[in-house]
Motif scaffolding. Structure first.
Motif, PDB file in Angstrom:
ATOM      1  N   ARG A 132      -3.112  75.435  88.339  1.00 44.17           N
ATOM      2  CA  ARG A 132      -2.133  75.436  89.427  1.00 44.17           C
ATOM      3  C   ARG A 132      -1.860  76.861  89.925  1.00 44.17           C
ATOM      4  O   ARG A 132      -1.681  77.086  91.128  1.00 44.17           O
ATOM      5  CB  ARG A 132      -0.843  74.766  88.970  1.00 44.17           C
ATOM      6  CG  ARG A 132      -1.021  73.295  88.644  1.00 44.17           C
ATOM      7  CD  ARG A 132       0.298  72.574  88.449  1.00 44.17           C
ATOM      8  NE  ARG A 132       0.061  71.217  88.005  1.00 44.17           N
ATOM      9  CZ  ARG A 132      -0.291  70.214  88.799  1.00 44.17           C
ATOM     10  NH1 ARG A 132      -0.452  70.437  90.093  1.00 44.17           N
ATOM     11  NH2 ARG A 132      -0.468  69.000  88.315  1.00 44.17           N
ATOM     12  N   ASP A 133      -1.853  77.829  88.997  1.00 50.42           N
ATOM     13  CA  ASP A 133      -1.674  79.225  89.407  1.00 50.42           C
ATOM     14  C   ASP A 133      -2.829  79.677  90.293  1.00 50.42           C
ATOM     15  O   ASP A 133      -2.630  80.360  91.307  1.00 50.42           O
ATOM     16  CB  ASP A 133      -1.575  80.131  88.185  1.00 50.42           C
ATOM     17  CG  ASP A 133      -0.340  79.861  87.331  1.00 50.42           C
ATOM     18  OD1 ASP A 133       0.689  79.432  87.909  1.00 50.42           O
ATOM     19  OD2 ASP A 133      -0.421  80.062  86.101  1.00 50.42           O
ATOM     20  N   ARG A 153      -2.565  78.058  93.735  1.00 55.30           N
ATOM     21  CA  ARG A 153      -1.516  78.682  94.550  1.00 55.30           C
ATOM     22  C   ARG A 153      -2.003  80.018  95.103  1.00 55.30           C
ATOM     23  O   ARG A 153      -1.818  80.320  96.288  1.00 55.30           O
ATOM     24  CB  ARG A 153      -0.262  78.874  93.690  1.00 55.30           C
ATOM     25  CG  ARG A 153       0.971  79.329  94.473  1.00 55.30           C
ATOM     26  CD  ARG A 153       2.183  79.504  93.569  1.00 55.30           C
ATOM     27  NE  ARG A 153       2.450  78.316  92.779  1.00 55.30           N
ATOM     28  CZ  ARG A 153       2.278  78.203  91.471  1.00 55.30           C
ATOM     29  NH1 ARG A 153       1.846  79.264  90.785  1.00 55.30           N
ATOM     30  NH2 ARG A 153       2.551  77.086  90.838  1.00 55.30           N
ATOM     31  N   SER A 178      -5.916  73.323  97.071  1.00 60.70           N
ATOM     32  CA  SER A 178      -5.286  72.300  96.236  1.00 60.70           C
ATOM     33  C   SER A 178      -5.750  72.399  94.789  1.00 60.70           C
ATOM     34  O   SER A 178      -6.795  72.995  94.482  1.00 60.70           O
ATOM     35  CB  SER A 178      -5.622  70.907  96.781  1.00 60.70           C
ATOM     36  OG  SER A 178      -7.004  70.619  96.573  1.00 60.70           O
ATOM     37  N   TYR A 179      -4.944  71.778  93.913  1.00 63.33           N
ATOM     38  CA  TYR A 179      -5.317  71.661  92.490  1.00 63.33           C
ATOM     39  C   TYR A 179      -6.680  70.985  92.359  1.00 63.33           C
ATOM     40  O   TYR A 179      -7.533  71.408  91.575  1.00 63.33           O
ATOM     41  CB  TYR A 179      -4.241  70.859  91.766  1.00 63.33           C
ATOM     42  CG  TYR A 179      -4.505  70.595  90.297  1.00 63.33           C
ATOM     43  CD1 TYR A 179      -3.976  71.406  89.311  1.00 63.33           C
ATOM     44  CD2 TYR A 179      -5.292  69.510  89.909  1.00 63.33           C
ATOM     45  CE1 TYR A 179      -4.208  71.158  87.963  1.00 63.33           C
ATOM     46  CE2 TYR A 179      -5.547  69.252  88.569  1.00 63.33           C
ATOM     47  CZ  TYR A 179      -5.005  70.077  87.603  1.00 63.33           C
ATOM     48  OH  TYR A 179      -5.254  69.835  86.278  1.00 63.33           O
TER      49      TYR A 179
END
Length: 342
Positions: free
Chosen positions: A12-13, A16, A21-22
């Protein structure tokens, strides 16, 4: 109060930071084809910049898959071709693990592979005689392909036709006019030497020829194979056994035989012809260049890897038994006999 240590960056980091997207990051990690090349490269650069490393332990816990294929080699120590198979499994997104074992600890080796949650096994076990049922039970349901010539098995294997290979080699010597053909072979407990020995014997007897002297030695390493070739020739000469040609178990045994013949004043091919198996990289550089049956091990490796990857990917996979046909490479180590054997 001490500062907490920096946490490892997560998917997720990375998502971002990269502005994606993930799911996109996950597809990049899993080499999914439906990612634009520019996006893949951008995400990979962000992962490198952030020091992201995949948490394989967490992945194994959630998927019960390790992304690892294990190469298991039994009872020999010249399995140098097997690590090169990593190129095929790496290209499919797998990591490779190399293990050696004996028949005594084979079951334990398979237990360890199961504990590692390896996704597949490539097995090179040239003296393993085992039923399909027993091997399936021992392998814990892990997809498995043998890199051996095992005609009795209905599981997946890829191997060279050893009877045909021997017919090429012995037939060439007979066609040249040789009638006393000796054999330097490996332990007859091994699948290939046993098949070659039996074929050598039947070919000669079918032609009404007396089998020449035979010597059985250890070829489980290149060094042992060279020693076997050397000691085999010395034994023939000590016994005053007549021969005009020698069939050796592989090209390294042929190297040892060439050395022994040279030390005893026997010329190759004028006094003794030699034909071997493998067509190793050394074969054309020996003196004289070696006539040998060529096994394309790269093709064998590629097919074994391909079949294993298909087996891992497909629940409806059907087993393959793939027989490869070798060729004889004629060089200068064999010629018609000049005189009666001595």
């Amino acid at each position: 109060m001490p500062k907490p240590k920096d946490k490892r960056p997560t998917i997720r980091d990375v998502a971002r930071e990269a502005g994606v997207s993930y799911g996109t990051v996950s597809r990049v990690l899993n080499n999914h084809p439906e990612v634009a090349p520019a996006t893949r490269l951008h995400v990979q650069r962000v992962m490198k910049k952030m020091g992201y490393h995949r948490n394989l332990g967490a992945r194994m816990l959630t998927t019960h898959r390790s992304g690892i294929i294990e190469f298991i080699v039994m009872d020999v120590h010249f399995g140098l071709e097997l690590p090169r198979m990593a190129q095929y499994v790496n290209a499919a997104g797998y990591s490779a693990l190399y293990s050696e074992c004996t028949q005594d600890n084979f079951a334990e080796t398979l237990d360890t592979a199961a504990a590692r949650l390896v996704d597949g096994i490539l097995l090179y076990a040239p003296r393993l005689h085992i039923s399909d049922e027993e091997l399936l039970a021992m392998s814990h349901g892990i997809p498995l392909v043998r890199r051996d010539y095992v005609l009795a098995s209905r599981l997946t294997w890829v191997g060279y036709n050893q009877e045909h290979a021997t017919r090429l080699a012995v037939g060439h010597l007979i066609d040249l006019g040789h009638r006393q053909i000796a054999e330097i072979t490996g332990s007859l407990d091994f699948i290939n030497p046993r098949l070659r020995h039996d074929t050598w014997l039947s070919l000669l007897t079918d032609r009404g020829l007396d089998p020449g002297p035979t010597y059985t030695g250890d070829y489980s390493t290149f060094a042992n194979a060279m020693r076997t070739g050397y000691e085999g020739v010395c034994e023939f000469l000590r016994r005053s056994a007549p021969f005009t040609a020698i069939l050796t178990v592989n090209d390294h045994a042929a190297m040892g035989a060439l050395r022994a013949l040279h030390e005893h004043g026997r010329r190759v091919p004028q006094d003794v012809s030699i034909v071997s198996f493998d067509d190793d990289a050394i074969a054309p550089y020996l003196i004289p260049p070696l006539t040998t049956v060529a096994f394309d091990f790269d093709m064998q490796n590629r097919l074994a890897s391909q079949f294993l990857l298909e087996q891992i990917a497909g629940p409806d996979y059907r087993h393959h038994q793939h027989v490869l046909i070798p060729d004889l490479v004629i060089r200068q180590s064999a010629m018609p006999p000049e005189k009666e054997p001595r």
